[in-house]
Design an enzyme around this catalytic site. Sequence first.
Site, PDB file in Angstrom:
ATOM      1  N   HIS A  42      -9.653 -27.809 -25.763  1.00  0.00           N
ATOM      2  CA  HIS A  42      -8.632 -27.329 -24.822  1.00  0.00           C
ATOM      3  C   HIS A  42      -8.308 -25.851 -25.022  1.00  0.00           C
ATOM      4  O   HIS A  42      -7.808 -25.197 -24.111  1.00  0.00           O
ATOM      5  CB  HIS A  42      -7.360 -28.194 -24.913  1.00  0.00           C
ATOM      6  CG  HIS A  42      -6.484 -27.911 -26.074  1.00  0.00           C
ATOM      7  ND1 HIS A  42      -6.471 -28.677 -27.232  1.00  0.00           N
ATOM      8  CD2 HIS A  42      -5.551 -26.949 -26.284  1.00  0.00           C
ATOM      9  CE1 HIS A  42      -5.579 -28.202 -28.082  1.00  0.00           C
ATOM     10  NE2 HIS A  42      -5.008 -27.152 -27.525  1.00  0.00           N
ATOM     11  N   ASP A  83     -11.675 -33.443 -28.203  1.00  0.00           N
ATOM     12  CA  ASP A  83     -10.991 -32.149 -28.206  1.00  0.00           C
ATOM     13  C   ASP A  83     -11.612 -31.189 -29.221  1.00  0.00           C
ATOM     14  O   ASP A  83     -10.918 -30.444 -29.888  1.00  0.00           O
ATOM     15  CB  ASP A  83      -9.489 -32.320 -28.476  1.00  0.00           C
ATOM     16  CG  ASP A  83      -8.689 -31.080 -28.052  1.00  0.00           C
ATOM     17  OD1 ASP A  83      -9.200 -30.306 -27.229  1.00  0.00           O
ATOM     18  OD2 ASP A  83      -7.564 -30.889 -28.568  1.00  0.00           O
ATOM     19  N   GLY A 105      -0.903 -22.653 -30.831  1.00  0.00           N
ATOM     20  CA  GLY A 105      -1.676 -21.621 -31.524  1.00  0.00           C
ATOM     21  C   GLY A 105      -2.317 -22.140 -32.793  1.00  0.00           C
ATOM     22  O   GLY A 105      -3.283 -21.568 -33.288  1.00  0.00           O
ATOM     23  N   ASN A 106      -1.783 -23.236 -33.357  1.00  0.00           N
ATOM     24  CA  ASN A 106      -2.412 -23.878 -34.517  1.00  0.00           C
ATOM     25  C   ASN A 106      -3.663 -24.652 -34.106  1.00  0.00           C
ATOM     26  O   ASN A 106      -4.498 -24.982 -34.946  1.00  0.00           O
ATOM     27  CB  ASN A 106      -1.457 -24.866 -35.197  1.00  0.00           C
ATOM     28  CG  ASN A 106      -0.606 -24.238 -36.282  1.00  0.00           C
ATOM     29  OD1 ASN A 106       0.607 -24.141 -36.163  1.00  0.00           O
ATOM     30  ND2 ASN A 106      -1.259 -23.802 -37.364  1.00  0.00           N
ATOM     31  N   SER A 107      -3.773 -24.970 -32.820  1.00  0.00           N
ATOM     32  CA  SER A 107      -4.870 -25.806 -32.345  1.00  0.00           C
ATOM     33  C   SER A 107      -6.228 -25.248 -32.752  1.00  0.00           C
ATOM     34  O   SER A 107      -6.532 -24.076 -32.499  1.00  0.00           O
ATOM     35  CB  SER A 107      -4.824 -25.921 -30.820  1.00  0.00           C
ATOM     36  OG  SER A 107      -3.678 -26.620 -30.407  1.00  0.00           O
ATOM     37  N   LEU A 154     -14.551 -48.188 -25.189  1.00  0.00           N
ATOM     38  CA  LEU A 154     -13.962 -49.520 -25.317  1.00  0.00           C
ATOM     39  C   LEU A 154     -12.606 -49.615 -24.628  1.00  0.00           C
ATOM     40  O   LEU A 154     -12.270 -50.629 -24.039  1.00  0.00           O
ATOM     41  CB  LEU A 154     -13.790 -49.890 -26.797  1.00  0.00           C
ATOM     42  CG  LEU A 154     -15.018 -50.328 -27.579  1.00  0.00           C
ATOM     43  CD1 LEU A 154     -14.627 -50.661 -29.010  1.00  0.00           C
ATOM     44  CD2 LEU A 154     -15.699 -51.511 -26.922  1.00  0.00           C
ATOM     45  N   GLY A 155     -11.795 -48.550 -24.749  1.00  0.00           N
ATOM     46  CA  GLY A 155     -10.466 -48.565 -24.132  1.00  0.00           C
ATOM     47  C   GLY A 155      -9.405 -49.185 -25.013  1.00  0.00           C
ATOM     48  O   GLY A 155      -8.562 -49.949 -24.531  1.00  0.00           O
ATOM     49  N   VAL A 156      -9.440 -48.858 -26.305  1.00  0.00           N
ATOM     50  CA  VAL A 156      -8.437 -49.385 -27.233  1.00  0.00           C
ATOM     51  C   VAL A 156      -7.809 -48.249 -28.028  1.00  0.00           C
ATOM     52  O   VAL A 156      -8.453 -47.243 -28.309  1.00  0.00           O
ATOM     53  CB  VAL A 156      -9.042 -50.415 -28.223  1.00  0.00           C
ATOM     54  CG1 VAL A 156      -9.401 -51.698 -27.515  1.00  0.00           C
ATOM     55  CG2 VAL A 156     -10.262 -49.851 -28.947  1.00  0.00           C
TER      56      VAL A 156
END
Length: 309
Positions: free
Chosen positions: A55, A85, A159-161, A213-215
């Site tokens: 991002h 990410d 900003g830490n990202s 999977l969606g979990v």
Amino acid sequence: MDAFSTMIIDAVEKTKNAVVKIDVFKRDAQGILRAAGSGSGFIFSSDGLVFTNSHVVDGAEKIMVSLLNENEIEGFLIGKDPDTDLAILKIYSEGYSVAHLGDAQQLQIGQLVIAIGNPYGYQHTVTTGVVSALGRTLQTQSGRLIDNVIQSDAALNPGNSGGPMITTEGDVIGVNTAVIQGAQGLSFSVDINTAKEIAQQLLRDGKVFKAYLGVMLQEVALNPKVKQHHNLRNKRGLFVTRIEPNSPASRSQLQEGDILIAFNDREINSSHELFKELSHRAILTTTNVSVIRHTELLHFSVFPADRKA
């Protein structure tokens, strides 16, 4: 100086020259390049490869990377994976050191960790905290589920990202990715073992494959009596905290509250082990799973899907 301070200083000293500030530029309506945000990253290979968050560099038309020695050079995007990410940049420069990547499988809840980054543009800010939970699934603001996330209470800010989370030995065990707005002491980092796997796929294939999977999951210790009763070798399992509607998991017998202990006929102790199973295209078929439900051991199947589908 006290022993605690010395320990933190020594760890930061080992890693700080590998930490970078990332400035992103995008064109405005008049076609002029303008600053459009900043973040953090860290160099993880001797040939100038840099980890940061997807991002941070999303939509960037120019990326500038600032080293601790104040050299500012252009960074080039090698690849990114929004689902975790993570992104990898390449720089062509000298005068930097390389961060040592550790093994997040060795982390324990309560362990001291250190974050280094550039919150609000304040370069090389250091904060400390402890590991609060392991193997979390984090849902981003865009709705994506990021697996194998480390929760800590080390202070992170915009900003830490993309900066590193390190141990007191100076080993990187996570890539800082998010905070929950309005919450106190809830910060998240992508497990470095997952980041290594993502890097291999991006560098080899230019893209990442992971079946869906969606979990939402949480690593938990198994009850010793349940382990003994069913003769299980697992030390830990994955507690299902949520199942997404219209997902492969929702179309199986899997239920919220189950503890996943085996997937594809392999013992599962961590989110990273599950991630590795889901990173092979051959998994896109009927797959056996085993769970603990209350005190029962149940076996059934699930059909992982291609996330793009």
